[in-house]
Write an enzyme that holds these catalytic residues in place. Structure first.
Site, PDB file in Angstrom:
ATOM      1  N   ARG A  61      -3.106 -16.529 -33.496  1.00 40.51           N
ATOM      2  CA  ARG A  61      -3.374 -15.534 -32.645  1.00 40.51           C
ATOM      3  C   ARG A  61      -3.653 -13.906 -33.487  1.00 40.51           C
ATOM      4  NH1 ARG A  61       0.722 -11.473 -30.815  1.00 40.51           N
ATOM      5  NH2 ARG A  61       2.307 -12.998 -30.460  1.00 40.51           N
ATOM      6  N   TYR A 115     -24.749  -0.002 -20.740  1.00 45.04           N
ATOM      7  CA  TYR A 115     -24.079  -1.763 -20.221  1.00 45.04           C
ATOM      8  C   TYR A 115     -22.648  -1.254 -19.059  1.00 45.04           C
ATOM      9  CZ  TYR A 115     -21.134  -5.746 -19.380  1.00 45.04           C
ATOM     10  OH  TYR A 115     -20.627  -6.968 -18.930  1.00 45.04           O
ATOM     11  N   ASP A 187     -23.790  -0.864 -30.464  1.00 42.15           N
ATOM     12  CA  ASP A 187     -23.484  -1.516 -29.823  1.00 42.15           C
ATOM     13  C   ASP A 187     -25.020  -2.638 -30.065  1.00 42.15           C
ATOM     14  OD1 ASP A 187     -23.890  -3.907 -27.852  1.00 42.15           O
ATOM     15  OD2 ASP A 187     -22.273  -3.040 -26.421  1.00 42.15           O
ATOM     16  N   LYS A 212     -24.387 -13.511 -26.202  1.00 45.51           N
ATOM     17  CA  LYS A 212     -25.767 -13.699 -25.962  1.00 45.51           C
ATOM     18  C   LYS A 212     -26.728 -14.134 -26.917  1.00 45.51           C
ATOM     19  CE  LYS A 212     -24.568 -10.526 -22.853  1.00 45.51           C
ATOM     20  NZ  LYS A 212     -23.786 -10.599 -22.129  1.00 45.51           N
TER      21      LYS A 212
HETATM   22  C1  LIG Z   1     -24.481  -4.320 -24.402  1.00 42.02           C
HETATM   23  C2  LIG Z   1     -23.718  -5.358 -24.100  1.00 42.02           C
HETATM   24  N1  LIG Z   1     -22.830  -4.883 -24.307  1.00 42.02           N
HETATM   25  C3  LIG Z   1     -21.402  -6.414 -23.959  1.00 42.02           C
HETATM   26  C4  LIG Z   1     -21.260  -6.883 -23.435  1.00 42.02           C
HETATM   27  C5  LIG Z   1     -20.236  -7.501 -23.141  1.00 42.02           C
HETATM   28  O1  LIG Z   1     -20.039  -8.375 -23.714  1.00 42.02           O
HETATM   29  P1  LIG Z   1     -19.645  -9.706 -23.117  1.00 42.02           P
HETATM   30  O2  LIG Z   1     -19.916 -10.182 -21.918  1.00 42.02           O
HETATM   31  O3  LIG Z   1     -19.446 -10.982 -24.397  1.00 42.02           O
HETATM   32  O4  LIG Z   1     -17.445  -8.985 -22.963  1.00 42.02           O
HETATM   33  C6  LIG Z   1     -22.360  -7.042 -22.672  1.00 42.02           C
HETATM   34  C7  LIG Z   1     -22.350  -8.056 -21.803  1.00 42.02           C
HETATM   35  O5  LIG Z   1     -23.465  -8.260 -21.206  1.00 42.02           O
HETATM   36  C8  LIG Z   1     -23.968  -6.818 -22.898  1.00 42.02           C
HETATM   37  O6  LIG Z   1     -24.616  -6.765 -22.161  1.00 42.02           O
END
Ligand SMILES: Cc1ncc(COP(=O)(O)O)c(C=O)c1O
Length: 410
Positions: A61, A115, A187, A212
Site C-alpha cells: 500500500r 473533466y 492535467d 487513457k
Molecule cells: C481529462 C481527464 N482527467 C482525469 C480523468 C479521470 O481519470 P480516471 O477515469 O482514470 O479516474 C479523466 C477521465 O476521463 C479525464 O478525461
C-alpha cells in the site's frame, strides 16, 4: 541497463522498465512483483523501509517494486523529479487537492472547461471550507482577478480541455500563477507527454489519467502525479493514507502500453487531423473543434506547444438536435459508444450524458457544451472505415442525403 546520455522520447518509451529488467535472467521485460509485503534481515532495515524517505519496500500500500519501476519510467517521460502512481486518474487528482497544503478558507481557481468528475471532486472540498472558482481559462484577466481576490492557492487546468479541446496559454499562466504564489496544476491526459511535458514550461504539478493514452489499450485504470520530490512526498503520504496506490499488475500492463505510446499517439493524432478536416467539409456537421485545424482559435499556440501534433480527440456539433445526436450514436457500427478515450479502438461520447452529466443545463451552456456535441476519440482503425461509419450514421438519421459522400472518395 544504463542509458547513454539524454535519449529521445521514443527510445525511452520503447525501453520502458528495461533498466530494472536485467539481473539473473537478463529479461528485456521488467518483472511483475505482486508481493504485498517484504521481509527484512534486521530491524534497522525495517526502520529504513518505513521512514520518511523509504529505502526498500515494506508494504505494497506504501510502495511496490513494479509500481516504482513504472514511476521511474514516467518520471523520465514527463521530465519530472518524481512520479507517484495511483489506481485511477481521480485518485491522483484527489491526492493533489488533499496533499498540496490547502487550508480552510483557501480557494482553488479552476478552468471551467474541465473533466466533469474533477468538478464533482472539487465540490466535496466545500465541506472543508475550500471553494472552487471557475474561470474562462482563455481570459487571462479573469484568471488574474480570481487568483488575486479569492485567496487562491492553486490554479488547475487541462493542457487540452475536455471536451472542447481548448488549449490554454500555459506559458502566460505559469507566470501569473507564480506571481500570485499559486501552485499550477495541469492535467495532461488528452495531450500525453508525447505532445507536451508541462513541467518543462514551469508548471508545478502534472496529473494524468494514465487509463487513457499512457496505458492505451482500454484494460487498465491508472493515474499519475508528476513533479518535484517534495510534491511526490506529499501526494505519496495521501496515497499511503487513502490506499489509492496502483496495483502491480496494472503498473506492469501500463508499462507495456508505454512502449508503444509514441507510435500510438502519433498515429491517432494524424488520423484525428484527417478526420477533423473531413468533418469540417461535411454539410451535416455544424462545427468541428480540433486544435490541429486552422479554424481553431488556439491553433498557432497548439502548433508551437505540441510540436506539430494535436492529439487523438476531435469534438463536433452535428447539424441536428439532441434526439438526432443520440440516434446518430446508436447508428454507429464500428465506433463504440463508451465513456473513455485514448484506446486503440475509436469511441464516441455524448458529454451531457456522460463525462459532464453532473453539470446542469445552465452550467453546460456556460461552458459551451451544446445539445449536439459529440466527442470522438480516434483509435488505430483505418481512417476510411471511420469516415464511412460516421457517414452511414448520418444517412441513417437523415442529416445526410448523399449516398456516396464525395469527400469519402478522396
Ligand atoms: C481529462 C481527464 N482527467 C482525469 C480523468 C479521470 O481519470 P480516471 O477515469 O482514470 O479516474 C479523466 C477521465 O476521463 C479525464 O478525461
Amino acid at each position: 541497463m544504463e542509458h547513454p546520455g539524454q535519449l529521445d522520447f521514443e527510445t525511452l518509451a520503447a525501453h520502458a522498465g528495461a533498466h530494472r529488467a536485467t539481473g539473473e535472467t537478463r529479461a528485456t521485460s521488467s518483472a511483475l512483483s505482486p508481493s504485498t509485503t517484504y521481509t527484512y534481515d534486521s530491524i534497522a532495515d525495517v526502520h529504513a523501509a518505513l521512514g520518511p524517505d523509504p529505502q526498500g519496500f515494506a508494504y505494497s500500500r506504501n510502495s511496490n517494486p513494479t509500481v516504482a519501476t513504472f514511476e521511474e519510467v514516467m518520471a523520465e517521460l514527463e521530465d519530472a523529479e518524481e512520479v507517484v502512481a495511483f489506481g485511477s486518474g481521480m485518485a491522483a487528482i484527489h491526492s493533489v487537492f488533499l496533499g498540496m497544503g490547502l487550508e480552510a478558507g483557501d480557494s482553488v481557481t479552476v478552468a471551467s472547461d474541465l473533466y466533469g468528475a474533477t468538478r464533482s471532486l472539487l465540490s466535496l472540498l466545500a465541506s472543508f471550507d475550500v471553494s472552487a472558482h471557475y474561470v474562462d481559462i482563455m481570459d487571462i484577466r479573469a484568471v488574474e482577478s480570481a487568483l488575486k481576490n479569492a485567496r487562491s492557492r492553486l490554479l488547475y487546468l487541462e493542457s487540452i480541455s475536455n471536451p472542447l479541446l481548448r488549449v490554454p496559454d500555459i506559458k502566460a499562466l505559469v507566470k501569473l500563477a507564480h506571481r500570485h504564489r499559486a501552485v499550477l496544476v495541469v492535467d495532461n491526459t488528452f495531450a500525453s507527454p508525447l505532445l507536451i511535458r508541462p513541467l518543462q514550461h514551469g508548471v508545478d504539478v502534472v496529473v494524468h489519467s494514465a487509463t487513457k493514452y499512457i496505458a492505451g489499450h482500454g484494460d487498465v485504470m491508472a493515474g499519475l502525479v508528476a513533479g518535484t520530490a517534495s510534491t511526490a512526498r506529499r501526494v505519496r503520504a495521501v496515497r499511503t493514507g487513502s490506499g489509492g496506490i496502483l496495483s502491480p499488475f496494472d503498473a506492469w500492463l501500463a508499462m507495456r502500453g508505454v512502449k508503444t505510446l509514441p507510435l500510438r499517439v502519433a498515429r491517432q493524432s494524424d488520423s484525428a487531423l484527417e478526420m477533423a478536416q473531413w468533418l469540417e467539409s461535411c454539410p451535416w456537421i455544424r462545427r468541428v473543434y480540433y486544435p490541429g485545424l486552422a479554424s481553431h482559435p488556439q491553433h498557432e499556440r497548439a502548433a508551437e506547444l505540441f510540436g506539430g501534433r494535436f492529439g487523438g480527440v476531435v469534438a463536433f456539433d452535428l447539424s441536428g438536435n439532441r434526439e438526432t445526436t443520440l440516434a446518430f450514436i446508436d447508428s454507429l457500427r464500428i465506433i463504440g459508444s463508451a465513456t473513455t478515450l485514448g484506446d486503440v479502438v475509436s469511441l464516441v461520447l455524448y458529454p451531457p450524458l456522460s463525462s459532464h452529466r453532473m453539470l446542469d443545463p445552465n452550467e453546460l451552456q456556460a461552458v459551451g457544451i451544446g445539445d449536439s456535441l459529440l466527442r470522438l476519440s480516434v483509435g488505430l482503425e483505418s481512417v476510411r472505415d471511420l469516415k464511412a461509419d460516421l457517414h452511414q450514421a448520418a444517412l441513417a438519421v437523415g442529416i445526410s442525403q448523399t449516398e456516396t459522400a464525395a469527400s469519402l472518395l478522396t
